[in-house]
Design a protein around this motif. Sequence first.
Motif, PDB file in Angstrom:
ATOM      1  N   ILE A 145       8.861 -12.417 -60.759  1.00  0.00           N
ATOM      2  CA  ILE A 145       7.427 -12.538 -60.503  1.00  0.00           C
ATOM      3  C   ILE A 145       6.633 -12.313 -61.784  1.00  0.00           C
ATOM      4  CG2 ILE A 145       5.531 -11.143 -59.547  1.00  0.00           C
ATOM      5  CD1 ILE A 145       6.289 -13.091 -57.599  1.00  0.00           C
ATOM      6  N   GLU A 146       7.050 -11.314 -62.543  1.00  0.00           N
ATOM      7  CA  GLU A 146       6.239 -10.953 -63.694  1.00  0.00           C
ATOM      8  C   GLU A 146       6.402 -11.922 -64.860  1.00  0.00           C
ATOM      9  OE1 GLU A 146       6.797  -6.886 -64.661  1.00  0.00           O
ATOM     10  OE2 GLU A 146       5.867  -6.212 -62.785  1.00  0.00           O
TER      11      GLU A 146
ATOM     12  N   GLN B  93      -8.496 -25.315 -56.669  1.00  0.00           N
ATOM     13  CA  GLN B  93      -7.095 -25.410 -57.050  1.00  0.00           C
ATOM     14  C   GLN B  93      -6.187 -25.598 -55.840  1.00  0.00           C
ATOM     15  OE1 GLN B  93      -5.960 -25.574 -60.071  1.00  0.00           O
ATOM     16  NE2 GLN B  93      -4.024 -24.524 -60.323  1.00  0.00           N
ATOM     17  N   TYR B  94      -6.509 -24.930 -54.755  1.00  0.00           N
ATOM     18  CA  TYR B  94      -5.523 -24.862 -53.673  1.00  0.00           C
ATOM     19  C   TYR B  94      -5.968 -25.470 -52.362  1.00  0.00           C
ATOM     20  CZ  TYR B  94      -3.685 -21.511 -57.023  1.00  0.00           C
ATOM     21  OH  TYR B  94      -3.227 -20.919 -58.163  1.00  0.00           O
TER      22      TYR B  94
ATOM     23  N   TYR C  75     -12.728 -21.081 -57.469  1.00  0.00           N
ATOM     24  CA  TYR C  75     -11.537 -21.531 -58.194  1.00  0.00           C
ATOM     25  C   TYR C  75     -10.418 -21.880 -57.219  1.00  0.00           C
ATOM     26  CZ  TYR C  75      -7.413 -21.366 -61.190  1.00  0.00           C
ATOM     27  OH  TYR C  75      -6.256 -21.680 -61.830  1.00  0.00           O
ATOM     28  N   GLU C  76     -10.195 -20.969 -56.290  1.00  0.00           N
ATOM     29  CA  GLU C  76      -9.102 -21.194 -55.345  1.00  0.00           C
ATOM     30  C   GLU C  76      -9.354 -22.436 -54.503  1.00  0.00           C
ATOM     31  OE1 GLU C  76      -8.800 -17.546 -53.297  1.00  0.00           O
ATOM     32  OE2 GLU C  76      -7.532 -16.622 -54.825  1.00  0.00           O
ATOM     33  N   ALA C  77     -10.611 -22.600 -54.124  1.00  0.00           N
ATOM     34  CA  ALA C  77     -10.932 -23.782 -53.336  1.00  0.00           C
ATOM     35  C   ALA C  77     -10.558 -25.041 -54.118  1.00  0.00           C
ATOM     36  CB  ALA C  77     -12.418 -23.798 -52.996  1.00  0.00           C
TER      37      ALA C  77
ATOM     38  N   GLN D 108       3.137 -14.286 -54.128  1.00  0.00           N
ATOM     39  CA  GLN D 108       3.576 -13.050 -54.764  1.00  0.00           C
ATOM     40  C   GLN D 108       3.762 -11.935 -53.737  1.00  0.00           C
ATOM     41  OE1 GLN D 108       0.851 -12.187 -57.922  1.00  0.00           O
ATOM     42  NE2 GLN D 108       1.646 -13.829 -59.223  1.00  0.00           N
TER      43      GLN D 108
ATOM     44  N   PRO E  31       1.629 -13.037 -67.510  1.00  0.00           N
ATOM     45  CA  PRO E  31       1.673 -14.410 -67.022  1.00  0.00           C
ATOM     46  C   PRO E  31       1.577 -14.511 -65.507  1.00  0.00           C
ATOM     47  CG  PRO E  31       3.821 -13.711 -67.839  1.00  0.00           C
ATOM     48  CD  PRO E  31       2.856 -12.645 -68.216  1.00  0.00           C
ATOM     49  N   SER E  32       1.944 -13.433 -64.823  1.00  0.00           N
ATOM     50  CA  SER E  32       1.954 -13.530 -63.359  1.00  0.00           C
ATOM     51  C   SER E  32       0.575 -13.248 -62.771  1.00  0.00           C
ATOM     52  CB  SER E  32       2.963 -12.534 -62.801  1.00  0.00           C
ATOM     53  OG  SER E  32       2.526 -11.229 -63.095  1.00  0.00           O
ATOM     54  N   MET E  33      -0.416 -13.031 -63.648  1.00  0.00           N
ATOM     55  CA  MET E  33      -1.751 -12.705 -63.156  1.00  0.00           C
ATOM     56  C   MET E  33      -2.348 -13.897 -62.409  1.00  0.00           C
ATOM     57  SD  MET E  33      -4.102 -10.525 -62.831  1.00  0.00           S
ATOM     58  CE  MET E  33      -3.216  -9.233 -63.660  1.00  0.00           C
ATOM     59  N   THR E  34      -2.770 -13.634 -61.209  1.00  0.00           N
ATOM     60  CA  THR E  34      -3.449 -14.706 -60.484  1.00  0.00           C
ATOM     61  C   THR E  34      -4.947 -14.552 -60.680  1.00  0.00           C
ATOM     62  OG1 THR E  34      -3.642 -13.403 -58.484  1.00  0.00           O
ATOM     63  CG2 THR E  34      -1.670 -14.740 -58.713  1.00  0.00           C
TER      64      THR E  34
ATOM     65  N   VAL F  67       7.189 -15.298 -64.610  1.00  0.00           N
ATOM     66  CA  VAL F  67       6.850 -16.708 -64.391  1.00  0.00           C
ATOM     67  C   VAL F  67       5.331 -16.863 -64.325  1.00  0.00           C
ATOM     68  CG1 VAL F  67       7.054 -18.645 -62.811  1.00  0.00           C
ATOM     69  CG2 VAL F  67       9.012 -17.158 -63.234  1.00  0.00           C
ATOM     70  N   ALA F  68       4.838 -17.783 -65.130  1.00  0.00           N
ATOM     71  CA  ALA F  68       3.389 -17.980 -65.197  1.00  0.00           C
ATOM     72  C   ALA F  68       2.886 -18.613 -63.908  1.00  0.00           C
ATOM     73  CB  ALA F  68       3.032 -18.862 -66.378  1.00  0.00           C
ATOM     74  N   VAL F  69       1.749 -18.162 -63.476  1.00  0.00           N
ATOM     75  CA  VAL F  69       1.172 -18.673 -62.231  1.00  0.00           C
ATOM     76  C   VAL F  69       0.746 -20.132 -62.408  1.00  0.00           C
ATOM     77  CG1 VAL F  69      -0.726 -18.437 -60.621  1.00  0.00           C
ATOM     78  CG2 VAL F  69       0.422 -16.410 -61.501  1.00  0.00           C
TER      79      VAL F  69
ATOM     80  N   ASP G 120      -1.401 -15.534 -54.784  1.00  0.00           N
ATOM     81  CA  ASP G 120      -1.262 -14.141 -54.351  1.00  0.00           C
ATOM     82  C   ASP G 120      -0.411 -14.032 -53.100  1.00  0.00           C
ATOM     83  OD1 ASP G 120      -3.867 -14.864 -55.610  1.00  0.00           O
ATOM     84  OD2 ASP G 120      -3.947 -12.685 -55.873  1.00  0.00           O
TER      85      ASP G 120
ATOM     86  N   SER H 297      -1.028 -26.443 -51.499  1.00  0.00           N
ATOM     87  CA  SER H 297      -1.313 -27.459 -52.509  1.00  0.00           C
ATOM     88  C   SER H 297      -0.137 -27.644 -53.474  1.00  0.00           C
ATOM     89  CB  SER H 297      -2.551 -27.069 -53.309  1.00  0.00           C
ATOM     90  OG  SER H 297      -2.251 -25.939 -54.084  1.00  0.00           O
TER      91      SER H 297
ATOM     92  N   ARG I 296      -7.297 -14.466 -58.570  1.00  0.00           N
ATOM     93  CA  ARG I 296      -7.920 -13.524 -57.651  1.00  0.00           C
ATOM     94  C   ARG I 296      -7.717 -12.089 -58.138  1.00  0.00           C
ATOM     95  NH1 ARG I 296      -8.497 -13.054 -51.411  1.00  0.00           N
ATOM     96  NH2 ARG I 296      -8.716 -15.292 -51.529  1.00  0.00           N
ATOM     97  N   ARG I 297      -6.474 -11.794 -58.487  1.00  0.00           N
ATOM     98  CA  ARG I 297      -6.187 -10.427 -58.926  1.00  0.00           C
ATOM     99  C   ARG I 297      -6.956 -10.130 -60.214  1.00  0.00           C
ATOM    100  NH1 ARG I 297      -1.127  -8.494 -60.291  1.00  0.00           N
ATOM    101  NH2 ARG I 297      -0.270 -10.563 -59.994  1.00  0.00           N
TER     102      ARG I 297
ATOM    103  N   GLU J 154      -9.237 -24.848 -64.416  1.00  0.00           N
ATOM    104  CA  GLU J 154      -8.408 -24.107 -65.354  1.00  0.00           C
ATOM    105  C   GLU J 154      -9.197 -23.858 -66.647  1.00  0.00           C
ATOM    106  OE1 GLU J 154      -5.729 -22.858 -64.383  1.00  0.00           O
ATOM    107  OE2 GLU J 154      -5.283 -21.923 -66.308  1.00  0.00           O
TER     108      GLU J 154
ATOM    109  N   VAL K 274      -2.952 -21.732 -49.022  1.00  0.00           N
ATOM    110  CA  VAL K 274      -2.116 -20.730 -49.678  1.00  0.00           C
ATOM    111  C   VAL K 274      -2.625 -20.517 -51.097  1.00  0.00           C
ATOM    112  CG1 VAL K 274       0.246 -20.142 -50.332  1.00  0.00           C
ATOM    113  CG2 VAL K 274      -0.165 -21.567 -48.334  1.00  0.00           C
TER     114      VAL K 274
END
Lengths: 687, 316, 318
Positions: free
Chosen positions: B308-309, A655-656, A651-653, B282, A622-625, B311-313, B279, B228, A627-628, A596, B276
Amino acid sequence: MWVAVLVNFLMLAPQLSVAFLVLNSLLLIIFMQGFRYPILKSRRLVNVFTVVGALLLIILSKQLGLMLTMVNLLVFSHVMKLFEQNHQRDFYVFNLLSLMVLATAMIFHQSLWFFLLFMVLLIISLLPLLNYQRQTTSVGNQQRWPSFTGVKPYIGLLTKLLTVSIPLAIFLFFIFPRLQPFAAIPQAKMAKTGLSDSVNVGDISQLVQSNELAFQVEFASPRSSHQPLYWRALVMEHFDGSTWQSAEHSPRLRAIFRTKQHYLEYIESQEPQPLFTGNAINYQVFVQPNYQQFLFALDVARPQSTAIQRLADNTLIAPRPISQKFAYEVSSYPKLTMSPELSSLSNTVNLSLPEESNPRLRVLAKNLVEKYQNRPNSQALIIDEVLSKIRQDSFYYTLSPSLLTGDRLDQFFFDTQEGFCVHYASSFTFLMRAAGIPARLVTGYLGGDYHEQGNFYSIYQKDAHAWAEVWLPEKGWTRVDPTAAVSPERVEQGIDAALAQEQSLLNPGFLANARWLDPVTLLRIQAAFELIDYQWTKYIVGFSSKKQSKLLQQLFGEQQYWKVALAVALTLAIIFAVFYLIITLNQEKKTVSVQEKYYRRLQQLIKKEALPTSLQGELDSPSMTVRRYCVLLSLHFSPLEEQLEQFYTTYEALQYQPLTLTQSNEKKAQLLANVKQIAELLKGVRY
Amino acid sequence: MGAIYLLIMMINMPRQLASQILSHVNQLILGKEHQVKLALTCLLAKGHLLIEDLPGMGKTTLAHGLAQSLGMSYQRIQFTSDLLPADIVGLSIFDPKTQQFSLHKGPIFSQLLLADEINRASPKAQSALLEAMEEHQVSIDGHSHQLPEPFFVIATQNPVFHAGTYPLPESQLDRFMMKIAIGFPDADAEKVLLQNSTSRFEQPPLSAMVDNAQLEKMMAAVQAVHCSDAIIDYVIRLCQFTREEGFTGQALSPRASKSLVNSAKAWAFIEGREHVIPDDVQAIFISVTEHRIGQQVSGQQSLAQQVIEQVAVVAS
Amino acid sequence: MKAYINKRMLNWLKHRIPPNAHHQLSSNNVFIFPSGFGFAYLTMVLVIFLLGTNYQNNIILMFSFLLASLFVTTMLFSFQNLNGMSIKLIKAPTGFAKQVSYLVIELSGQNARQYIQFHVEPAIQHSFMLTSENLNENNVKIQVPILNTRRGVHQLSRLRIRSTFPLGLFNTWTRLDLGCEHMVYPEPKLPMLWQQRQYQQELVEQGQVNTANQMGDFYQLENYQVGQSLSLVAWKQLAKSQQWLSKGHASAVTGDVWLDFQQMSAHDLEAKLSQLCALVIEYSQLQQSFGLKLPHLEIEPSSGEKHQIKCLQALASM
């Protein structure tokens, strides 16, 4: 709030005049009753009290002196401020007054225990400030009886605040430059304690019963000899038949010399002064406040502290009466002779006797003179004869001798033959003078309790002593202690041993009431307390600008103010930095993982770029991931595409994905490298 | 070396199958890759699917194609207002020959049931189906009968405001994991569609891509996708948001949050990942939640989209 | 001058603390400065220091240093009281002019926070400052009262969060722009005619008015409603009994009443809007269907809460 007033007021109670004690107590009672009977708080009554207080203050001011008048005024206005709480400002003034009252109380009390007490009082004084926040929120019940439970968390908070403040305070205390006092300060006219400047035959005894500390001494190097320690304080050369006083009190000298200093300055001009060579004993003395000017030292004393003056009679005096704990350094030269030559005035003074008093002693003296008239060393022989007489006759050392009237010394020497140091020293001096040997009475302290852990001596009021000095040609003023002849224990083992039979007379120490402790433990505890208090006195109370510069020199080499200033600034900066770190760590620890953090760094990097606002807005949503985010960015910064893709997969590895520890460490390193790469590339894009 | 390669192959096999199925079905419905993918996601996550759109948009074609490619036994019920529950689940009929009641199984006894225009049927008939969806069993004359495994329902419905419809109650909508709309085809797709204008019946039937065992393996693989804590937290935050005061739509139920996780896993699986990522959540969120949250009456943006928009990821 | 400074300040703040529905307090957006009492306290510390210097009293000096470092510590504690708090907009304030509406925010953060004052600038009266004593729990919702002054849709001015905890030595504050709108509907004022009507209705209830059906396609006489066409007025009845009644059609029961801006009795814009506002509320309470006609906007007749809010918003943004 009134609690704060009450305790502060009690702290200063001994300094207040009786009238104000009564007035203030009355006001406090009225204030408390005012919760129930609001009429008592009426404006008119308060005004009446103000006027009464002011009048009292004017009337008493002459008697009290400036200092105590101010103290009285301060406490009175503090109490009165309780009644005048109309604005927020009044409240704040009240609290500032609390602090001032506390500070004033510190003029009078300086021991560690008092300081700790003051800290408790400080907490109590600050409590209203915390409580105020509550009171302003719940309107209308400002004058509630405070409940302890409501206040309890605040006490905790204040304690925390103070504890956190202490390190900085200590640092400032040792580092912050001391200023010289710049104004004449009013001194409190207080009852003098300890030795008095006149000795009545049959006096001192009340001192002997006091366990109070007089002063403490620390020797620079361990003492080699075990000579008894005679702490000279005052020299008394005038005797009127019942009382010893300093020379200028004699009727003839009083006309010429206005003060003791005048007289001694004259003597100084007439007699050669010691040259202070040879072995010296160096030591430091910490005097308890006694509201007197004289100081204590061993023979022959030379002051090392600038403020202290040495007088011709080899006593030391302080610049002003000692109203608070006072520390000074002295060197003593035991081998030196005091006044090898005696000025004629001094000679006359020290031979004069009140006319027609004590005929029997005069006769005895005359006989002795005749007996040894033609012998060499006749003076020494006379002294020996007298001392052996005291030793052999049925003289008895006691603190409760029978009352003496008329020719007191005759009565004592020939009839009652019981008494303490003053009796012996007076009679001896009288005899010497009658025999034509210049002699004088010296008062001071004898002995002291040695504290091994602290390596210091404590001298108590009960150690007060009086002895004689005779002037012998070539030897100068020589100390003779006739008490040693009758009660050697007094000299060698101290007053407690001398009074073994009269133990009950002793004023018990403050722990003596604790009966469940055996005396040995009791003594040990007492010693431990005394040690702590001594350290406090030595390092805090006795800290002077001289010691400060020494300390600074040790710390920073040569004394340069910019270095000190730098140190202060650095310390402050460090404190802030540590605090900030604690805060941020506390916050980040809970929420921010490594990936993070790197992601945020990436975001910050990107923020610096001039992006179209629509894109930036989208990126900030806030909804930005991740990856996007990266995909959107790589559309804008095509050269970064590869790195960005790598970034989000790593990052994804982290985090997830479920990872082993080594894997995750690897990935973290990879992520960091990635961010750095991106930063580099971004620079390239910009130029 | 070969063994490892084989192992990788085996692990990857279900994924390849998934993309094969997708391309297969996409041949049937042109230009609707996303919807097809969502539908497959729903089935792989063992959820029931609701397709809502105007008549003639290819709802039935999609259901049909999916069933065929997945090699499942397939039944179709056209819901009408006079449909009785027994028409769905079946009934016991007295057989005069044997002097016994014999069970006459309804169309529900199949692996994939296409319930066409479900909102045309009376609530009674609807609830018979919906009960079966939840319990995976039906009771006929007091005897309960297990439905075949896997059991899926793909229901289609016309938009609610159409005449003569009985809208599904919220509690029953909740039983569908996803609701998707197919939407109009774009011009290119429509052109192709018109060029080979053959009806569904004229088209060659799609061959089954997988057998039952493979399908089950795929579903097991979906369940094994790693989800996760960070994702779980995200899903929880999303759901919490809808439960807050001031949110105008319906709050999401725990069943909804479970559906979210499961379908996100399935989506990740189809995407070829073993874990997962947000994305995925979403991607499926709107399909999974829109029919539960409800739509804003006159708003431009759907409520689910707002969730969706806002709520913070990553939790701040 | 003051206005100019204020303007510059707000401009600066716009960059420093940009509008956002969610704020996290940190050293970036929290300001801290000694209060008046703080300065007085410092002066007192100086006095005590001089007292100690003059008396060469180390205890008093130590005391003054302790008070000085207490000042520093208090600064850190004051800052900490706000630091880390996060503020989330829950509901923007909406209400009628000259009434109080509430801004709802949600606070969260790990620390225990005490005595924090909230108010939306400018706070005219003390009563519009909300002080929360203890914010120990997470996710506390707080309602900050705002006096609605002018009708309209305003940008909500900054929310000031202030604390002098623990000792009042420091003012710690922040001014947050929550980036939301402050919707103020007109102040509802019923037109005179309407009040008369209500009186009539009471008469109807008392059975004093004959509401019998008189003409074929009307099924009843209704009380005349403001906004109804004058052609509907039952003039006969009016002449006879001075009752304002209208000839109601069957469809008019569910009532397509049009509230028309032009037809309002008041003269100036605000008063007209006030009347419309009052009528919107009245009709909504009667659960009657109504439409709204404004100079540039027309809202189709409907009923229900959402419709009411839509109409009110239209009135507010006129």
